[in-house]
Scaffold this motif. Structure first.
Motif, PDB file in Angstrom:
ATOM      1  N   GLY A 181       0.816  -1.208   0.000  1.00 52.47           N
ATOM      2  CA  GLY A 181       0.000   0.000   0.000  1.00 52.47           C
ATOM      3  C   GLY A 181       0.845   1.252   0.000  1.00 52.47           C
ATOM      4  N   ALA A 182       1.928   1.231   0.764  1.00 48.54           N
ATOM      5  CA  ALA A 182       2.812   2.391   0.829  1.00 48.54           C
ATOM      6  C   ALA A 182       3.471   2.652  -0.520  1.00 48.54           C
ATOM      7  N   VAL A 183       3.874   1.596  -1.207  1.00 44.96           N
ATOM      8  CA  VAL A 183       4.524   1.745  -2.516  1.00 44.96           C
ATOM      9  C   VAL A 183       3.556   2.356  -3.529  1.00 44.96           C
ATOM     10  N   LEU A 184       2.323   1.822  -3.590  1.00 47.69           N
ATOM     11  CA  LEU A 184       1.362   2.347  -4.557  1.00 47.69           C
ATOM     12  C   LEU A 184       0.950   3.779  -4.203  1.00 47.69           C
ATOM     13  N   CYS A 185       0.782   4.046  -2.917  1.00 47.40           N
ATOM     14  CA  CYS A 185       0.445   5.402  -2.482  1.00 47.40           C
ATOM     15  C   CYS A 185       1.555   6.375  -2.859  1.00 47.40           C
ATOM     16  N   GLY A 186       2.797   5.969  -2.636  1.00 46.83           N
ATOM     17  CA  GLY A 186       3.928   6.817  -3.002  1.00 46.83           C
ATOM     18  C   GLY A 186       3.995   7.065  -4.496  1.00 46.83           C
ATOM     19  N   ALA A 187       3.700   6.039  -5.284  1.00 41.08           N
ATOM     20  CA  ALA A 187       3.731   6.189  -6.735  1.00 41.08           C
ATOM     21  C   ALA A 187       2.643   7.149  -7.211  1.00 41.08           C
ATOM     22  N   VAL A 188       1.448   7.032  -6.640  1.00 41.25           N
ATOM     23  CA  VAL A 188       0.350   7.925  -7.007  1.00 41.25           C
ATOM     24  C   VAL A 188       0.694   9.366  -6.620  1.00 41.25           C
ATOM     25  N   ALA A 189       1.245   9.537  -5.428  1.00 47.97           N
ATOM     26  CA  ALA A 189       1.610  10.881  -4.979  1.00 47.97           C
ATOM     27  C   ALA A 189       2.684  11.490  -5.874  1.00 47.97           C
ATOM     28  N   ALA A 190       3.660  10.687  -6.245  1.00 51.52           N
ATOM     29  CA  ALA A 190       4.713  11.186  -7.125  1.00 51.52           C
ATOM     30  C   ALA A 190       4.139  11.597  -8.482  1.00 51.52           C
ATOM     31  N   GLY A 191       3.156  10.843  -8.967  1.00 46.95           N
ATOM     32  CA  GLY A 191       2.525  11.186 -10.228  1.00 46.95           C
ATOM     33  C   GLY A 191       1.679  12.451 -10.136  1.00 46.95           C
ATOM     34  N   ALA A 193       2.282  14.899  -7.999  1.00 47.06           N
ATOM     35  CA  ALA A 193       3.103  16.002  -7.495  1.00 47.06           C
ATOM     36  C   ALA A 193       3.241  17.167  -8.468  1.00 47.06           C
ATOM     37  N   PRO A 194       3.532  16.926  -9.764  1.00 49.26           N
ATOM     38  CA  PRO A 194       3.673  18.068 -10.675  1.00 49.26           C
ATOM     39  C   PRO A 194       2.399  18.908 -10.777  1.00 49.26           C
ATOM     40  N   LEU A 195       1.233  18.266 -10.691  1.00 55.24           N
ATOM     41  CA  LEU A 195      -0.026  19.002 -10.753  1.00 55.24           C
ATOM     42  C   LEU A 195      -0.232  19.878  -9.529  1.00 55.24           C
ATOM     43  N   LEU A 196       0.407  19.483  -8.414  1.00 52.02           N
ATOM     44  CA  LEU A 196       0.245  20.206  -7.155  1.00 52.02           C
ATOM     45  C   LEU A 196       1.398  21.163  -6.884  1.00 52.02           C
ATOM     46  N   GLY A 197       2.367  21.194  -7.785  1.00 54.47           N
ATOM     47  CA  GLY A 197       3.517  22.068  -7.589  1.00 54.47           C
ATOM     48  C   GLY A 197       4.475  21.562  -6.529  1.00 54.47           C
ATOM     49  N   MET A 198       4.521  20.240  -6.344  1.00 51.89           N
ATOM     50  CA  MET A 198       5.379  19.633  -5.329  1.00 51.89           C
ATOM     51  C   MET A 198       6.479  18.816  -6.006  1.00 51.89           C
ATOM     52  N   PRO A 199       7.655  18.701  -5.383  1.00 44.53           N
ATOM     53  CA  PRO A 199       8.708  17.834  -5.933  1.00 44.53           C
ATOM     54  C   PRO A 199       8.298  16.368  -5.806  1.00 44.53           C
ATOM     55  N   PRO A 200       8.324  15.595  -6.883  1.00 50.87           N
ATOM     56  CA  PRO A 200       7.827  14.217  -6.849  1.00 50.87           C
ATOM     57  C   PRO A 200       8.482  13.336  -5.804  1.00 50.87           C
ATOM     58  N   GLY A 201       9.832  13.401  -5.685  1.00 54.18           N
ATOM     59  CA  GLY A 201      10.525  12.536  -4.736  1.00 54.18           C
ATOM     60  C   GLY A 201      10.093  12.754  -3.298  1.00 54.18           C
TER      61      GLY A 201
END
Length: 267
Positions: A181-191, A193-201
């Motif tokens: 769950g953490a891996v998929l959540c992290g992947a979704v957040a990274a994806g 991130a650019p829409l939210l103006g946040m650094p993906p990593g």
């Protein structure tokens, strides 16, 4: 049953997305408030109250607390940390508690937990919804991250689950599921991130903490249901149970995400 669950899930998703992207901020906050007040109604069942007359004081108290929270933060500019900070401490302690359960659960703890869970959840959701300039997108992202954590945990747990996370509370949950769950959540957040103006990593790493919090939210509601001898928190949603059955993970994730973003804004 599966068909009923699917239909209910689609209707709820459509209503949620419509509210997030089309309701004005004030009305969205009010709608979220009604949802959380409904959570207080169901939480009264965890305290052993079954009749409407017994549950009514819980609902009135919950509505009053949410109103006071709104006035304090948005009218008198009290720092949200006053409410979100204790919530973060509560969820950290809750993780330890669900792992160590069964332990005694006093009536006072049941009552206090309703406030620690539901009031910061409402504030966190509203703060995310009001972020400038993309509040609705932030709120959508919060739900999407929780859904990703839940989905990843389910499939990863099914495929690889061996080590139980909190067997006395939810026998089906495993540490392998949490990791998935953490891996998929992290992947979704990274994806996102650019829409939210946040650094993906960094945002992806932050999502791992949000994923863990969402699991604890699910477990803590399960703990109180088990302590009260209840299968579901309510029967509002056919095939899905009650309000708390649907928002338990969000109740933990939203205030922590809102707290993190509030701190970032002031860094």
């Amino acid at each position: 049953m599966i068909r009923q669950r699917l239909i209910t899930a689609l209707v709820l998703a459509a209503l949620l997305l419509g509210a997030i992207f089309y309701l004005p901020p004030l009305w969205l906050g009010a709608a979220l408030g009604v949802l959380l007040v409904g959570g207080f109604w169901e939480w009264a069942g965890f305290a052993g109250f079954s009749t409407p007359a017994q549950r009514a004081p819980y609902v009135v108290s919950g509505a009053l607390l949410l109103t006071l929270c709104h006035v304090a933060v948005f009218r008198f500019a009290i720092s949200p940390v006053v409410i979100l900070g204790p919530a973060a401490i509560w969820w950290a302690a809750a993780l330890v508690w669900v792992i160590r359960y069964p332990t005694p659960v006093s009536a006072m703890l049941v009552h206090a937990a309703s406030v620690l869970v539901l009031v910061p959840a409402w504030l966190g959701l509203v703060l995310l919804a009001q972020r400038v300039p993309d509040g609705p997108l932030w709120l959508f992202c919060a739900f999407l991250m929780v859904w990703a954590a839940d989905t990843g945990a389910y499939f990863s747990g099914k495929a690889f689950g061996k080590n139980k996370l909190a067997p006395a509370v939810s026998p089906g949950k495993t540490w392998e599921g949490v990791a998935g769950g953490a891996v998929l959540c992290g992947a979704v957040a990274a994806g996102m991130a650019p829409l939210l103006g946040m650094p993906p990593g960094p945002f992806g790493l932050c999502a791992i903490a949000i994923a863990l919090a969402s699991v604890v939210g699910d477990l803590i509601v399960s703990l109180f249901k088990r302590n009260a001898g209840l299968k579901d928190s309510g029967k509002l949603f056919p095939g899905h149970g009650g309000i708390l059955d649907r928002i338990d993970s969000v109740c933990a994730a939203a205030p922590l995400l809102a707290l993190g973003m509030w701190l970032v804004d002031r860094a």
